[in-house]
Design a protein around this motif. Structure first.
Motif, PDB file in Angstrom:
ATOM      1  N   LYS A 153      18.075  38.832 -71.822  1.00 23.07           N
ATOM      2  CA  LYS A 153      18.508  38.153 -70.598  1.00 23.07           C
ATOM      3  C   LYS A 153      17.343  37.943 -69.638  1.00 23.07           C
ATOM      4  CE  LYS A 153      23.321  39.752 -70.688  1.00 23.07           C
ATOM      5  NZ  LYS A 153      24.369  40.528 -69.979  1.00 23.07           N
ATOM      6  N   TYR A 182      15.184  35.187 -71.095  1.00 27.95           N
ATOM      7  CA  TYR A 182      15.876  33.908 -70.929  1.00 27.95           C
ATOM      8  C   TYR A 182      15.656  33.382 -69.509  1.00 27.95           C
ATOM      9  CZ  TYR A 182      19.736  30.549 -71.628  1.00 27.95           C
ATOM     10  OH  TYR A 182      20.485  29.409 -71.762  1.00 27.95           O
ATOM     11  N   ASN A 183      15.811  34.269 -68.545  1.00 25.54           N
ATOM     12  CA  ASN A 183      15.621  33.878 -67.154  1.00 25.54           C
ATOM     13  C   ASN A 183      14.177  33.453 -66.893  1.00 25.54           C
ATOM     14  OD1 ASN A 183      14.890  34.793 -64.155  1.00 25.54           O
ATOM     15  ND2 ASN A 183      17.043  34.232 -64.201  1.00 25.54           N
ATOM     16  N   GLN A 184      13.216  34.185 -67.462  1.00 24.72           N
ATOM     17  CA  GLN A 184      11.806  33.857 -67.249  1.00 24.72           C
ATOM     18  C   GLN A 184      11.462  32.497 -67.854  1.00 24.72           C
ATOM     19  OE1 GLN A 184      10.088  37.431 -69.038  1.00 24.72           O
ATOM     20  NE2 GLN A 184       9.354  38.092 -67.030  1.00 24.72           N
ATOM     21  N   SER A 229      13.530  30.017 -68.445  1.00 27.06           N
ATOM     22  CA  SER A 229      14.178  28.992 -67.628  1.00 27.06           C
ATOM     23  C   SER A 229      13.408  28.750 -66.333  1.00 27.06           C
ATOM     24  CB  SER A 229      15.623  29.400 -67.317  1.00 27.06           C
ATOM     25  OG  SER A 229      16.407  29.435 -68.494  1.00 27.06           O
ATOM     26  N   GLN A 230      12.921  29.826 -65.724  1.00 24.48           N
ATOM     27  CA  GLN A 230      12.152  29.671 -64.489  1.00 24.48           C
ATOM     28  C   GLN A 230      10.844  28.924 -64.757  1.00 24.48           C
ATOM     29  OE1 GLN A 230      13.254  30.606 -61.241  1.00 24.48           O
ATOM     30  NE2 GLN A 230      11.608  29.122 -60.907  1.00 24.48           N
ATOM     31  N   LEU A 238      18.380  27.431 -61.111  1.00 25.51           N
ATOM     32  CA  LEU A 238      19.053  28.161 -62.173  1.00 25.51           C
ATOM     33  C   LEU A 238      20.487  28.472 -61.764  1.00 25.51           C
ATOM     34  CD1 LEU A 238      16.362  30.784 -63.316  1.00 25.51           C
ATOM     35  CD2 LEU A 238      16.696  28.429 -64.077  1.00 25.51           C
ATOM     36  N   ASN A 284      23.549  30.759 -61.308  1.00 25.78           N
ATOM     37  CA  ASN A 284      23.607  32.214 -61.083  1.00 25.78           C
ATOM     38  C   ASN A 284      24.968  32.816 -61.388  1.00 25.78           C
ATOM     39  OD1 ASN A 284      25.150  31.390 -58.913  1.00 25.78           O
ATOM     40  ND2 ASN A 284      23.587  31.832 -57.372  1.00 25.78           N
ATOM     41  N   LYS A 312      24.900  31.124 -67.172  1.00 31.67           N
ATOM     42  CA  LYS A 312      23.982  31.779 -66.233  1.00 31.67           C
ATOM     43  C   LYS A 312      22.544  31.610 -66.704  1.00 31.67           C
ATOM     44  CE  LYS A 312      23.261  36.013 -63.603  1.00 31.67           C
ATOM     45  NZ  LYS A 312      23.707  37.408 -63.339  1.00 31.67           N
ATOM     46  N   SER A 313      21.667  31.304 -65.756  1.00 29.42           N
ATOM     47  CA  SER A 313      20.227  31.099 -65.953  1.00 29.42           C
ATOM     48  C   SER A 313      19.901  29.783 -66.641  1.00 29.42           C
ATOM     49  CB  SER A 313      19.569  32.261 -66.713  1.00 29.42           C
ATOM     50  OG  SER A 313      19.599  33.440 -65.938  1.00 29.42           O
TER      51      SER A 313
END
Length: 248
Positions: free
Chosen positions: A98, A101-103, A105-106, A124, A126, A149-150
């Motif tokens: 997770k 995934y967030n990194q 996407s960022q 993103l 949330n 999410k993300s």
């Protein structure tokens, strides 16, 4: 971590999925890959747990559109006017999927904002949707019908769809950055009643947005790729080892 970059190339759906898996199988400790690619011919990809019975194969054959299974999860996508990315990264440090995934996407958000100031509102998601509810909808088999999410959206509409899977000690994540509207034609290839096609087409159009719609101009694949590369270098504090895109 040594990051390797594979520049854009267009290939068949079968090649693209096999190549991503080849990178997974050959990825060594402390190595990661960022790869960009397109689809030639256009291709419908299905999530690992989806059935090809959801697709009208006679129509895809007629229109020369490939069908392939992704090694990751998620739902159906018509790959056409888009920039596809994949990230393959060794995970011997047990990074949370997770978090990664967030990194990723960022990094893509940062790259999109570098491409154009008109994309400064890209953010993103949330909130995680109720996937059971989403899957039970008529549009449940369509990746771009909802935003997880993300995942990346613009003015409430989904712009990038991604999926992730851990295979051994390696994480594979790949996704589609929408450029043009052709992807909405996916509903024309579903095995559904004709009277449902128009409503699903509207739903998909209302839940997604594309770069050319936002920017009101043609997108340069080369400039878009370079911007996202810079977004990754900024987010992960890295410099890429740039390599040619080899064949299998």
């Amino acid at each position: 971590m040594n990051w390797h970059l594979l520049d854009y190339g267009s290939f068949t759906g079968k090649h693209n999925m096999e190549f991503d898996l080849q990178l997974v199988n050959s990825c060594q400790t402390d190595n990661a890959y960022l790869r960009f690619y397109g689809w030639k011919p256009y291709c419908i990809s299905l999530g690992a747990n989806q059935s090809i019975k959801e697709i009208n194969v006679n129509k895809t054959n007629r229109d020369k559109i490939d069908i392939v299974k992704r090694p990751t999860g998620g739902r159906a996508i018509l790959h056409a006017e888009e920039l596809t990315y994949s990230v393959v990264i060794s995970n011997y440090n047990n990074i949370s999927g997770k978090v990664l995934y967030n990194q990723i996407s960022q990094a893509i958000v940062n790259g999109l904002q570098l491409y154009s100031s008109k994309l400064n509102q890209v953010i993103l998601e949330n909130v995680q949707p109720n996937f059971t509810t989403e899957l039970n909808k008529p549009s449940g088999g369509l990746c771009f019908a909802s935003t997880a999410k993300s995942e990346i959206k613009f003015n409430g509409k989904k712009l990038v769809g991604s999926a992730q899977r851990k295979i051994g000690n390696v994480i594979l994540q790949h996704g589609s950055i929408l450029i043009g509207k052709f992807h909405t034609g996916l509903v024309n290839y579903l095995n559904i009643e004709e009277d449902k096609i128009l409503s699903l087409q509207d739903e998909l159009g209302n839940s997604t947005i594309e770069l050319e719609t936002i920017l009101n101009e043609k997108v340069s694949l080369t400039n878009l790729q370079e911007s996202i590369i810079k977004g990754f270098e900024k987010t992960f504090d890295i410099l890429f080892n740039r390599e040619l895109h080899p064949t299998l």
